[in-house]
Design an enzyme around this catalytic site. Structure first.
Site, PDB file in Angstrom:
ATOM      1  N   HIS A 272      -7.053   8.111  -3.730  1.00 10.27           N
ATOM      2  CA  HIS A 272      -6.425   6.763  -3.508  1.00 10.27           C
ATOM      3  C   HIS A 272      -7.338   5.701  -3.800  1.00 10.27           C
ATOM      4  O   HIS A 272      -8.362   5.293  -3.199  1.00 10.27           O
ATOM      5  CB  HIS A 272      -6.087   6.684  -1.865  1.00 10.27           C
TER       6      HIS A 272
ATOM      7  N   HIS B   4      -7.068   2.030  -6.752  1.00  8.29           N
ATOM      8  CA  HIS B   4      -6.359   1.141  -7.558  1.00  8.29           C
ATOM      9  C   HIS B   4      -7.461   0.960  -8.614  1.00  8.29           C
ATOM     10  O   HIS B   4      -8.320   0.211  -8.167  1.00  8.29           O
ATOM     11  CB  HIS B   4      -5.733   0.230  -6.765  1.00  8.29           C
TER      12      HIS B   4
ATOM     13  N   HIS C 160       2.683   4.531  -0.472  1.00  9.25           N
ATOM     14  CA  HIS C 160       1.885   3.844   0.447  1.00  9.25           C
ATOM     15  C   HIS C 160       2.981   3.805   1.493  1.00  9.25           C
ATOM     16  O   HIS C 160       3.977   3.210   1.470  1.00  9.25           O
ATOM     17  CB  HIS C 160       1.477   2.487   0.107  1.00  9.25           C
TER      18      HIS C 160
ATOM     19  N   GLU D 164       0.958   1.841   6.258  1.00  7.92           N
ATOM     20  CA  GLU D 164      -0.524   0.989   6.413  1.00  7.92           C
ATOM     21  C   GLU D 164      -0.168  -0.243   7.301  1.00  7.92           C
ATOM     22  O   GLU D 164      -0.758  -0.118   8.308  1.00  7.92           O
ATOM     23  CB  GLU D 164      -0.845   0.457   4.807  1.00  7.92           C
TER      24      GLU D 164
ATOM     25  N   ASP E  55      -9.665   3.122  -1.742  1.00  7.06           N
ATOM     26  CA  ASP E  55      -8.506   1.956  -2.124  1.00  7.06           C
ATOM     27  C   ASP E  55      -8.917   0.848  -3.080  1.00  7.06           C
ATOM     28  O   ASP E  55      -8.453   1.234  -4.173  1.00  7.06           O
ATOM     29  CB  ASP E  55      -8.303   1.554  -0.748  1.00  7.06           C
ATOM     30  N   ASP E  56      -9.566  -0.009  -2.773  1.00  5.93           N
ATOM     31  CA  ASP E  56     -10.061  -1.187  -3.760  1.00  5.93           C
ATOM     32  C   ASP E  56     -11.386  -1.452  -3.610  1.00  5.93           C
ATOM     33  O   ASP E  56     -11.783  -2.724  -2.841  1.00  5.93           O
ATOM     34  CB  ASP E  56      -8.917  -2.352  -3.481  1.00  5.93           C
TER      35      ASP E  56
HETATM   36  N1  ADE Z   1      -2.295  -2.457  -3.871  1.00  4.95           N
HETATM   37  C1  ADE Z   1      -3.913  -2.285  -4.033  1.00  4.95           C
HETATM   38  N2  ADE Z   1      -4.174  -2.057  -2.820  1.00  4.95           N
HETATM   39  C2  ADE Z   1      -3.293  -1.681  -1.974  1.00  4.95           C
HETATM   40  C3  ADE Z   1      -3.068  -1.548  -0.569  1.00  4.95           C
HETATM   41  N3  ADE Z   1      -4.119  -1.179   0.192  1.00  4.95           N
HETATM   42  N4  ADE Z   1      -1.767  -1.648  -0.014  1.00  4.95           N
HETATM   43  C4  ADE Z   1      -0.802  -1.907  -0.831  1.00  4.95           C
HETATM   44  N5  ADE Z   1      -0.927  -2.048  -2.046  1.00  4.95           N
HETATM   45  C5  ADE Z   1      -1.900  -2.305  -2.714  1.00  4.95           C
HETATM   46 ZN    ZN Z   2      -3.864   1.395  -1.696  1.00  4.44          ZN
END
Ligand code: ADE
Ligand code: ZN
Length: 336
Positions: free
Chosen positions: A20, A22, A200, A203, A281-282
């Site tokens: 996971h 991005h 997703h 969340e 994630d990011d």
């Molecule tokens: N795009 C990038 N990170 C995300 C996240 N945690 N949830 C939804 N969309 C995303």
């Molecule tokens: Zn994500």
């Protein structure tokens, strides 16, 4: 019980997969600055420190607003190549041996950057990283759920000539108000083309969205899934179906999905028999890569060596690698 430092070193040593991530969320402030200069793009920040100071979020939408703005510096295939190489080089240091990367084509095409520009830069980096240090990669394109399903169909069409290089489709962006049911038809079309499907869900959205992702989108893997824990029947189903959850601890903390790391549900997920994995994630926005996420949960939740091994095994088992490739990684984990 081994010391905290021993357990962190053990987590580091294990071969792992990241499921996971991005790629646009791995854009570190210094690279953002360099690309802004290279492409002569104005950004509303005067320094790397100013960029970092802006990364203070109270929910998913706060983050997404800055994330879409940040990706505006990505213009050429070389930019996507540099971005992807930087990430692959970084996770190599964490002993991540396989990654399944998301990208957001609509975040680029809607500002005039071609689908082909983004994907070709990413794929060139995949090839070089495999040759240089052996990391294996797969690519998953996400549909932005705040946009209409019709736009997702256009994106699927643009992907047609790249299908051999795509493993799956996903669903991301603003969750609440954009349930999986909105994308039932385009996910069916993706499955007909032989693509894996992930989404997703849970969340910020309710357990019902997780049920829709299972029943309507027929997902192969669940991204996040935290709020599934509110529904006992759903937990039993996820356990019985051996559904992999791609959990993102530092993201959950930064986006206030959990109050603090001590309240993070990943240990509870493992104790309930759910196939949780640790992901970033990011990472450029949330303060860390895979090992930073492992360190945070090992520390806050006092995870045991067995928990850590299970998390690493889950990441391999839940990947879209072949059975033979999985077996090779799993036996290396068992030997560690
Ligand atoms: N795009 C990038 N990170 C995300 C996240 N945690 N949830 C939804 N969309 C995303
Ligand atoms: Zn994500």
């Amino acid at each position: 019980m081994s010391t905290l430092e021993d357990r962190i070193a053990f987590a580091h040593r294990l071969p792992k997969a990241e499921l996971h991530l991005h790629i646009e969320g791995s854009l570190e402030p210094d690279l953002m600055f360099r690309l802004a200069q290279r492409n002569k793009v104005d950004i509303p920040f005067g320094s790397v420190e100013e960029i970092r100071a802006a990364y203070d979020f109270s929910n998913l939408q706060d983050f997404l607003d800055i994330y879409y703005q940040g990706m505006n510096v990505l213009r050429t295939d070389e930019d996507f190549f540099d971005l992807t190489m930087a990430y692959l080089n970084r996770v190599r240091a964490d002993n991540v041996r396989h990654v399944e990367i998301f990208f957001d084509p609509q975040g680029h095409t809607e500002r005039g950057v071609q689908f082909d520009t983004a994907i070709s830069g990413i794929l060139t980096a995949f090839k070089l990283a495999k040759a240089q240090f052996g990391v294996t990669t797969k690519l998953i394109m996400c549909f932005l759920r705040h946009l209409p399903e019709e736009d997702a169909f256009k994106t699927l069409k643009q992907a047609e000539r790249w299908l051999d290089h795509l493993t799956g489709v996903g669903l991301d962006s603003s969750e609440v108000g954009h349930p999986p049911s909105k994308f039932e038809r385009v996910f069916a079309a993706a499955r007909e083309r032989g693509l894996k499907v992930v989404a997703h869900a849970g969340e910020e959205g309710p357990p019902e969205y997780v049920r829709e992702a299972l029943d309507l989108l027929k997902i192969d893997r669940l991204d996040h899934g935290n709020r599934a824990l509110e529904d006992e029947g759903l937990v039993a189903r996820l356990r019985d179906e051996a559904m992999t959850l791609t959990v993102c601890p530092l993201s959950n903390q930064k986006l206030c999905v959990v109050d603090d790391m001590g309240a993070h549900p990943i240990k509870r997920m493992l104790d309930l028999g759910l196939k949780a994995t640790v992901n970033s994630d990011d990472p450029a926005y949330f303060g860390g890569y895979v090992m930073d996420n492992f360190r945070a949960v090992i520390e806050a939740l006092d995870l045991s060596q067995d928990d850590i091994r299970t998390l690493a095994r889950n990441s391999i088992e839940g990947s879209f690698l072949s059975d033979g490739e999985k077996r090779a990684h799993l036996s290396a984990i068992d030997r560690a």
